[in-house]
Design an enzyme around this catalytic site. Structure first.
Site, PDB file in Angstrom:
ATOM      1  N   ASP A 228      -4.440 -29.661  21.022  1.00 45.57           N
ATOM      2  CA  ASP A 228      -5.605 -29.110  20.323  1.00 45.57           C
ATOM      3  C   ASP A 228      -6.338 -30.144  19.479  1.00 45.57           C
ATOM      4  O   ASP A 228      -7.218 -29.793  18.689  1.00 45.57           O
ATOM      5  CB  ASP A 228      -5.184 -27.915  19.458  1.00 45.57           C
ATOM      6  CG  ASP A 228      -4.177 -28.289  18.380  1.00 45.57           C
ATOM      7  OD1 ASP A 228      -3.403 -29.244  18.592  1.00 45.57           O
ATOM      8  OD2 ASP A 228      -4.167 -27.633  17.319  1.00 45.57           O
TER       9      ASP A 228
ATOM     10  N   LYS B 121      -5.462 -31.193  10.165  1.00 39.37           N
ATOM     11  CA  LYS B 121      -5.255 -32.578  10.531  1.00 39.37           C
ATOM     12  C   LYS B 121      -6.214 -32.896  11.669  1.00 39.37           C
ATOM     13  O   LYS B 121      -6.690 -31.991  12.352  1.00 39.37           O
ATOM     14  CB  LYS B 121      -3.799 -32.846  10.888  1.00 39.37           C
ATOM     15  CG  LYS B 121      -3.195 -31.959  11.966  1.00 39.37           C
ATOM     16  CD  LYS B 121      -1.694 -32.236  12.015  1.00 39.37           C
ATOM     17  CE  LYS B 121      -1.028 -31.551  13.198  1.00 39.37           C
ATOM     18  NZ  LYS B 121      -0.490 -30.226  12.853  1.00 39.37           N
TER      19      LYS B 121
ATOM     20  N   ASP C 177      -3.154 -34.741  20.762  1.00 35.58           N
ATOM     21  CA  ASP C 177      -2.352 -33.649  21.326  1.00 35.58           C
ATOM     22  C   ASP C 177      -3.212 -32.544  21.943  1.00 35.58           C
ATOM     23  O   ASP C 177      -4.429 -32.669  22.054  1.00 35.58           O
ATOM     24  CB  ASP C 177      -1.399 -33.080  20.274  1.00 35.58           C
ATOM     25  CG  ASP C 177      -2.128 -32.242  19.236  1.00 35.58           C
ATOM     26  OD1 ASP C 177      -3.305 -32.524  18.973  1.00 35.58           O
ATOM     27  OD2 ASP C 177      -1.511 -31.301  18.691  1.00 35.58           O
TER      28      ASP C 177
ATOM     29  N   GLU D 234       1.477 -35.816   7.838  1.00 36.20           N
ATOM     30  CA  GLU D 234       2.828 -35.394   8.180  1.00 36.20           C
ATOM     31  C   GLU D 234       3.435 -36.408   9.141  1.00 36.20           C
ATOM     32  O   GLU D 234       2.718 -37.073   9.898  1.00 36.20           O
ATOM     33  CB  GLU D 234       2.802 -34.036   8.864  1.00 36.20           C
ATOM     34  CG  GLU D 234       2.247 -32.919   8.008  1.00 36.20           C
ATOM     35  CD  GLU D 234       2.487 -31.560   8.657  1.00 36.20           C
ATOM     36  OE1 GLU D 234       3.515 -30.960   8.365  1.00 36.20           O
ATOM     37  OE2 GLU D 234       1.648 -31.121   9.463  1.00 36.20           O
TER      38      GLU D 234
ATOM     39  N   THR E 151       5.119 -22.032  11.809  1.00 30.42           N
ATOM     40  CA  THR E 151       4.515 -23.137  11.058  1.00 30.42           C
ATOM     41  C   THR E 151       2.994 -23.151  11.232  1.00 30.42           C
ATOM     42  O   THR E 151       2.254 -23.468  10.322  1.00 30.42           O
ATOM     43  CB  THR E 151       5.082 -24.487  11.527  1.00 30.42           C
ATOM     44  OG1 THR E 151       6.501 -24.401  11.586  1.00 30.42           O
ATOM     45  CG2 THR E 151       4.688 -25.612  10.595  1.00 30.42           C
TER      46      THR E 151
ATOM     47  N   ASP F 249      -5.462 -32.174  16.992  1.00 27.54           N
ATOM     48  CA  ASP F 249      -5.255 -32.452  15.565  1.00 27.54           C
ATOM     49  C   ASP F 249      -4.229 -33.556  15.313  1.00 27.54           C
ATOM     50  O   ASP F 249      -4.134 -34.074  14.212  1.00 27.54           O
ATOM     51  CB  ASP F 249      -4.932 -31.172  14.774  1.00 27.54           C
ATOM     52  CG  ASP F 249      -3.732 -30.423  15.309  1.00 27.54           C
ATOM     53  OD1 ASP F 249      -3.121 -30.893  16.297  1.00 27.54           O
ATOM     54  OD2 ASP F 249      -3.397 -29.355  14.746  1.00 27.54           O
ATOM     55  N   ARG F 250      -3.439 -33.916  16.331  1.00 26.61           N
ATOM     56  CA  ARG F 250      -2.447 -34.987  16.130  1.00 26.61           C
ATOM     57  C   ARG F 250      -2.969 -36.318  16.659  1.00 26.61           C
ATOM     58  O   ARG F 250      -3.868 -36.347  17.499  1.00 26.61           O
ATOM     59  CB  ARG F 250      -1.160 -34.671  16.878  1.00 26.61           C
ATOM     60  CG  ARG F 250      -0.449 -33.464  16.365  1.00 26.61           C
ATOM     61  CD  ARG F 250       0.893 -33.319  17.050  1.00 26.61           C
ATOM     62  NE  ARG F 250       1.557 -32.137  16.514  1.00 26.61           N
ATOM     63  CZ  ARG F 250       2.866 -31.942  16.527  1.00 26.61           C
ATOM     64  NH1 ARG F 250       3.655 -32.847  17.078  1.00 26.61           N
ATOM     65  NH2 ARG F 250       3.387 -30.853  16.017  1.00 26.61           N
TER      66      ARG F 250
ATOM     67  N   SER G 238      -0.946 -25.929  20.588  1.00 24.52           N
ATOM     68  CA  SER G 238      -0.940 -27.332  20.187  1.00 24.52           C
ATOM     69  C   SER G 238      -0.212 -28.259  21.157  1.00 24.52           C
ATOM     70  O   SER G 238      -0.587 -28.359  22.308  1.00 24.52           O
ATOM     71  CB  SER G 238      -0.359 -27.417  18.780  1.00 24.52           C
ATOM     72  OG  SER G 238      -0.560 -28.683  18.255  1.00 24.52           O
ATOM     73  N   HIS G 239       0.878 -28.883  20.696  1.00 22.35           N
ATOM     74  CA  HIS G 239       1.563 -29.874  21.529  1.00 22.35           C
ATOM     75  C   HIS G 239       2.513 -29.231  22.532  1.00 22.35           C
ATOM     76  O   HIS G 239       3.116 -29.926  23.343  1.00 22.35           O
ATOM     77  CB  HIS G 239       2.352 -30.825  20.623  1.00 22.35           C
ATOM     78  CG  HIS G 239       3.379 -30.102  19.812  1.00 22.35           C
ATOM     79  ND1 HIS G 239       3.048 -29.298  18.755  1.00 22.35           N
ATOM     80  CD2 HIS G 239       4.718 -30.027  19.932  1.00 22.35           C
ATOM     81  CE1 HIS G 239       4.144 -28.759  18.239  1.00 22.35           C
ATOM     82  NE2 HIS G 239       5.180 -29.186  18.937  1.00 22.35           N
TER      83      HIS G 239
HETATM   84  C1  VG1 Z   1       5.549 -28.974  13.845  1.00 26.80           C
HETATM   85  C2  VG1 Z   1       5.517 -30.202  12.949  1.00 26.80           C
HETATM   86  C3  VG1 Z   1       4.651 -29.917  11.731  1.00 26.80           C
HETATM   87  C4  VG1 Z   1       3.250 -29.491  12.193  1.00 26.80           C
HETATM   88  C5  VG1 Z   1       3.365 -28.306  13.135  1.00 26.80           C
HETATM   89  C6  VG1 Z   1       2.032 -27.923  13.733  1.00 26.80           C
HETATM   90  O1  VG1 Z   1       6.120 -27.889  13.160  1.00 26.80           O
HETATM   91  O2  VG1 Z   1       6.813 -30.580  12.558  1.00 26.80           O
HETATM   92  O3  VG1 Z   1       4.606 -31.066  10.921  1.00 26.80           O
HETATM   93  O4  VG1 Z   1       2.473 -29.132  11.090  1.00 26.80           O
HETATM   94  O5  VG1 Z   1       4.234 -28.635  14.231  1.00 26.80           O
HETATM   95  O6  VG1 Z   1       1.441 -28.991  14.403  1.00 26.80           O
HETATM   96  P1  VG1 Z   1       7.666 -27.457  13.324  1.00 26.80           P
HETATM   97  O7  VG1 Z   1       7.841 -26.233  12.482  1.00 26.80           O
HETATM   98  O8  VG1 Z   1       7.882 -27.230  14.779  1.00 26.80           O
HETATM   99  O9  VG1 Z   1       8.465 -28.611  12.841  1.00 26.80           O
HETATM  100  V1  VG1 Z   1       0.550 -28.697  15.791  1.00 26.80           V
HETATM  101  O10 VG1 Z   1      -0.294 -30.113  16.187  1.00 26.80           O
HETATM  102  O11 VG1 Z   1       1.749 -28.149  16.804  1.00 26.80           O
HETATM  103  O12 VG1 Z   1      -0.480 -27.458  15.321  1.00 26.80           O
HETATM  104 CO    CO Z   2      -1.825 -29.819  17.335  1.00 24.70          CO
END
Ligand code: VG1
Ligand code: CO
Length: 542
Positions: A278, A375, A276, A362, A16, A280-281, A111-112
């Site tokens: 990085d 984001k 989060d 999202e 993703t 962006d959340r 990220s998270h």
């Molecule tokens: C998750 C979220 C998605 C977001 C992605 C990256 O993806 O559901 O909405 O865009 O993380 O966010 P997935 O495929 O695990 O559902 V971040 O802040 O991790 O870059």
């Molecule tokens: Co993130």
């Protein structure tokens, strides 16, 4: 410069949001180099151009950055712009790419996901609009990674990432840049800092921001404390750590525990927020209230004109498919175009570039606007602070008024993490078999209106993305959505998204899980995740 012989890895398919793996996987000989070279081999005409580099500061960030600088040199980039200390939040990196007209950027982050020697690392390429590389690119990266036989890397001493300076090594200029300054300046162009500052000074707004030991610590320090005058103790967990203090840097009620507890206590400030790994959340809270990310997007869209940066109005909005339909209601009432995209920020880029939308978001705690192409957590926090200062209302009152006007979309996501791949595949197979039989069927209070697998045709470039999640929609507007995560690193994660619309204001004060209980039971009836995995409950409920 050396040209190093290598052999392909079969698992370098971006998900993703970039390539995410355990640190141990990235530490294998040639693993990182192969992927970086595969990216460079997929790109045209970057000779002599700029590349932005930075990460969220997690374990392996610094090591990876040294490798990338040397590979950028050997591959012919003209300049790398690197965040001091190797740090850049994802939205700040997006801004720097745009501001300095870079060819692109490499962002090091998972990220998270948790960090540390036994946890996760990630790398993502952003294109010259500042946004995540669209699927045509990520598909090409993967194809190259399957065929790679050599990579190029320059030989020079490691760069000192902690000294602010510019230096020239061969044909490559290496510019260290303050990670916060340009971003902070951009924020002052969008929001009314004087107004927010006054509201904080006279304690109309009191706040707690949880940086979760991740990248937003330095950003919150500069913007919230130094520029807006928030007391020092209003930011917590502000020091970035390589392992995020051992936690999941994921801003939700489950992982930002201290903040969540505070906001539902007697001592609660008027406003709470978290970000989060990085940056962006975002999570938004008021005294005794949690604002779902879907509602946050809807409230922002409904009130955008109260914010200086959007006072001319917004061109349209977009949300990812599993995000609740709250923002659609705002768009409808205000005659705005509204787009439904697959999960992942890369799908918003074209819409933003073509000015079809100004705001997007999202359900996964992400919202943003046309100011960057990612984001943006702190942007969302500042948006809310500006709105609260302007409206002079508590968060709960603002939400209540919004629901009175538009109705309330009760919403929750249930995640089943790290389930075995073949069980996850079997669950999806079961759902796919079920889909054609569902329309018209009645389940208690719910009659199935449609049941399908989501496909998206990009309205700007016509590209098509299939298999983006299973949707079951009911006649009363309720929905259940199923999809597998594309960011996890262990087994498969099943996400079940459930929403139910309630128009009647007398029924806007109920418990979300209670309101959704019937739909949650139906979701289990359709997918049998508990039955197939033997689990009693989801790993995380947001
Ligand atoms: C998750 C979220 C998605 C977001 C992605 C990256 O993806 O559901 O909405 O865009 O993380 O966010 P997935 O495929 O695990 O559902 V971040 O802040 O991790 O870059
Ligand atoms: Co993130």
């Amino acid at each position: 410069m050396s040209v190093v012989d290598t052999t392909p890895f079969s698992d370098q398919k971006p998900g993703t949001s970039g390539l995410r793996k355990k640190v141990k996987v990235f530490q294998q000989a040639h693993y990182l180099e192969n992927f970086v070279q595969s990216i460079f081999d997929s790109l045209d005409d970057f000779k002599g151009k700029k590349l932005v580099i930075g990460g969220d500061g997690r374990y392996y960030n610094r090591t990876a950055i040294q490798v990338i600088i040397k590979m950028a040199a050997a591959n012919g980039f003209g300049e790398v712009i690197v965040g001091l200390g190797g740090l850049l939040s994802t939205p700040a990196a997006s801004h720097l790419i745009r501001k300095y007209q870079a060819f692109g950027g490499l962002i090091l982050s998972a990220s998270h996901n948790p960090g540390g020697p036994n946890e996760d690392f990630g790398i993502k390429y952003n294109i010259n609009n500042g946004g995540p590389a669209p699927e045509q690119y990520t598909d090409a990266f993967y194809q190259h990674s399957l065929e790679i036989s050599e990579y190029k890397i320059a030989e020079f001493d490691d760069i000192d990432l902690d000294i602010m300076r510019s230096q020239q090594i061969g044909d490559l200029k290496i510019t260290m840049i303050d990670p916060v300054s340009d971003y902070a300046e951009l924020m002052t162009e969008i929001f009314d800092f004087a107004l927010i500052k006054t509201a904080i000074a006279n304690q109309e707004i009191t706040l707690c921001f949880d940086a979760m030991h991740a990248i937003t610590g330095p950003y919150a320090q500069r913007i919230l404390v130094d520029m807006l005058g928030a007391p020092q103790d209003s930011i917590i967990n502000a020091e970035p750590k390589e392992d995020f203090g051992g936690g999941h840097p994921d801003p939700n009620l489950a992982h930002a525990k201290t903040l969540s507890k505070l906001m539902f206590s007697e001592q609660s400030p008027t406003f709470g927020a978290a970000s989060d790994g990085d940056g962006d959340r975002n999570m938004i809270l008021g005294k005794g209230i949690f604002i779902t990310p879907s509602d946050s997007l809807a409230i922002m869209a409904a009130n955008a004109q109260s914010i200086p940066g959007y006072k001319q109005g917004i061109s349209g909005v977009a949300r990812s498919m599993p995000t609740s339909q709250a923002v659609d209601r705002v768009a409808k009432k205000n005659n705005l175009p509204c787009f439904e995209t697959p999960t992942g920020w890369k799908f918003f880029g074209n819409l933003l570039d073509a000015d079809k939308i100004t705001l997007c978001g999202e359900e996964s705690f992400g919202s943003g606007s046309n100011h960057v192409r990612e984001k943006d957590g702190l942007w969302a926090v500042l948006f809310w602070l500006n709105l609260l200062a302007e409206k002079r209302l508590p968060v709960s009152e603002l939400a209540k008024q919004h629901w009175q006007t538009y109705g309330r979309d009760y919403y929750s996501r249930h995640d089943y993490e790290a389930i075995e791949m073949d069980i996850a595949d079997a669950i999806l197979e079961q759902l796919r078999t079920l889909l054609p039989t569902l329309p018209g069927q009645v389940f208690g209070n719910f009659t199935v209106n449609y049941a399908d697998e989501f496909s998206y045709e990009d309205p700007v470039d016509g590209s098509i993305s299939n298999n983006q999640g299973i949707r079951i929609g009911f006649n009363n507007g309720s929905r259940i959505v199923f999809r597998l995560s594309g960011t996890g690193t262990v087994g498969a994660t099943l996400r079940i998204y459930v929403e139910r619309f309630e128009a009647n204001p007398d029924l806007h004060d109920q418990d979300t899980q209670d309101v959704l209980a019937e739909l949650i039971a139906l979701a289990e009836q359709f997918c049998s995740v508990k039955n197939k995995t033997g689990r009693q409950q989801p790993t995380v409920i947001t």
